[in-house]
Design an enzyme around this catalytic site. Structure first.
Site, mmCIF file in Angstrom:
data_model
loop_
_atom_site.group_PDB
_atom_site.id
_atom_site.type_symbol
_atom_site.label_atom_id
_atom_site.label_comp_id
_atom_site.label_asym_id
_atom_site.label_seq_id
_atom_site.Cartn_x
_atom_site.Cartn_y
_atom_site.Cartn_z
ATOM 1 N N TYR A 92 36.892 45.345 64.304
ATOM 2 C CA TYR A 92 35.835 46.339 64.118
ATOM 3 C C TYR A 92 35.043 46.076 62.839
ATOM 4 O O TYR A 92 33.810 46.125 62.823
ATOM 5 C CB TYR A 92 36.485 47.723 64.088
ATOM 6 C CG TYR A 92 35.540 48.885 63.932
ATOM 7 C CD1 TYR A 92 34.799 49.357 65.016
ATOM 8 C CD2 TYR A 92 35.424 49.556 62.713
ATOM 9 C CE1 TYR A 92 33.959 50.451 64.879
ATOM 10 C CE2 TYR A 92 34.592 50.646 62.564
ATOM 11 C CZ TYR A 92 33.863 51.097 63.655
ATOM 12 O OH TYR A 92 33.028 52.167 63.514
ATOM 13 N N LYS B 102 31.061 45.226 62.475
ATOM 14 C CA LYS B 102 30.168 46.089 61.704
ATOM 15 C C LYS B 102 29.522 45.341 60.530
ATOM 16 O O LYS B 102 28.370 45.611 60.176
ATOM 17 C CB LYS B 102 30.946 47.308 61.196
ATOM 18 C CG LYS B 102 31.353 48.281 62.294
ATOM 19 C CD LYS B 102 30.160 48.766 63.101
ATOM 20 C CE LYS B 102 30.512 49.941 63.995
ATOM 21 N NZ LYS B 102 29.357 50.399 64.811
#
Length: 290
Positions: A165, A169
């Site tokens: 993640y 990002k």
């Protein structure tokens, strides 16, 4: 008169959580909204139309205008389909909010290839696949346009158990900085958003009393007010900036550095001897809970 009268907004992952509150607020300010949601679970599996349809009905019940879209953001065809839905329903796109996301949190040694690939696909590739055709449309339309990409402190600062993640990002953050530079000549602004909110993606990260407190203090609707600022005339010509939004706190996040050591032909020992000039003091680091 609303802040977004005459504007058309596309919001991905708008069937729940942050996307839903973004959609409801922008519609209340006069925007016509394309509500995109694949309708899957928080880990990206499954699909369905009910989530997007429900938000569309909420907007219409409040007197707004909205259309549903169920395309997968992680595919080129999906990105093109989202643009087509907007053009078929409303004839233009002025605002894009890339919000769709999934979570498959595991520490690196427990992470499977499928967990890595799925998260990168939805977040990073999804931001690319949706932005590219809509950016092209905004450019050909002569602007102006605004694109908000959802990053995270997990990518900008780091977080345990979120290598997949966080990498996605951080990639979105780099994408946004470059998009800001490319969009400037076409009056297309690009923003990065690093939100902290209590949604179905984050609700099980806290338990018991902490969850109830977070639910009250980290209402997604609070983040949506910052998004409204970004996409409306309230923010003027600002672009290329990242806003951290958590509860009642809003703060810009940016890459900064000290003057550093300047010496031709420096050695590793020189760096060790001048660490005070090379590194920022730890207390100057960003405190996301302060």
């Amino acid at each position: 008169m609303g802040l977004l009268d005459g504007k058309v907004a596309v919001i991905t992952g708008a069937g729940g959580g942050l996307g839903r509150t973004h959609a409801l607020l922008l519609a209340s300010e006069g925007a016509k909204v394309v509500v995109n949601d694949l309708g899957g679970a928080r880990d990206g599996q499954g699909s369905g139309s009910s989530m997007a349809d429900t938000v569309v009905e909420e907007i219409k019940a409040a007197g707004g205008e909205a259309a549903a879209n169920y395309d997968n953001v992680a595919t080129t065809e999906g990105g093109q389909g989202i643009l087509k839905s907007a053009l078929d329903a409303f004839g233009q796109v002025d605002i894009l909010i890339n919000n769709a996301g999934i979570l498959r949190d595991k520490t690196l040694v427990k992470l499977e290839d499928a967990d890595w690939d799925a998260v990168i696909a939805v977040h990073l590739r999804g931001t690319y696949c949706v932005t590219r055709p809509i950016f092209q449309h905004m450019k050909e339309s002569g602007g102006p346009g605004v694109i908000v990409n959802t990053a995270s402190t997990s990518g900008l600062i780091g977080n345990f158990g979120q290598c997949n993640y966080g990498a996605a990002k951080a990639g979105i953050a780099g994408f946004t900085r470059c998009l800001h530079l490319e969009g400037a000549k076409y009056a297309i602004r690009a923003w990065g958003l690093a939100p902290v909110a209590f949604t179905r993606l984050t609700e099980d990260l806290m338990g018991g009393e902490a969850a109830e407190q977070a639910k009250a203090s980290l209402d997604p609707a609070k983040v949506s007010q910052a998004v409204l600022y970004m996409v409306s005339e309230l923010s003027g010509t600002k672009s290329g900036k990242f806003l951290f939004v958590s509860g009642g706190r809003v703060a810009e996040l940016k890459v900064v550095g000290p003057v550093g050591m300047k010496k031709d032909g420096f050695t590793a020992q020189d760096i060790a001897d001048h660490e005070g000039a090379v590194f920022l003091p730890d207390e100057q680091g960003f405190d996301m809970y302060g």
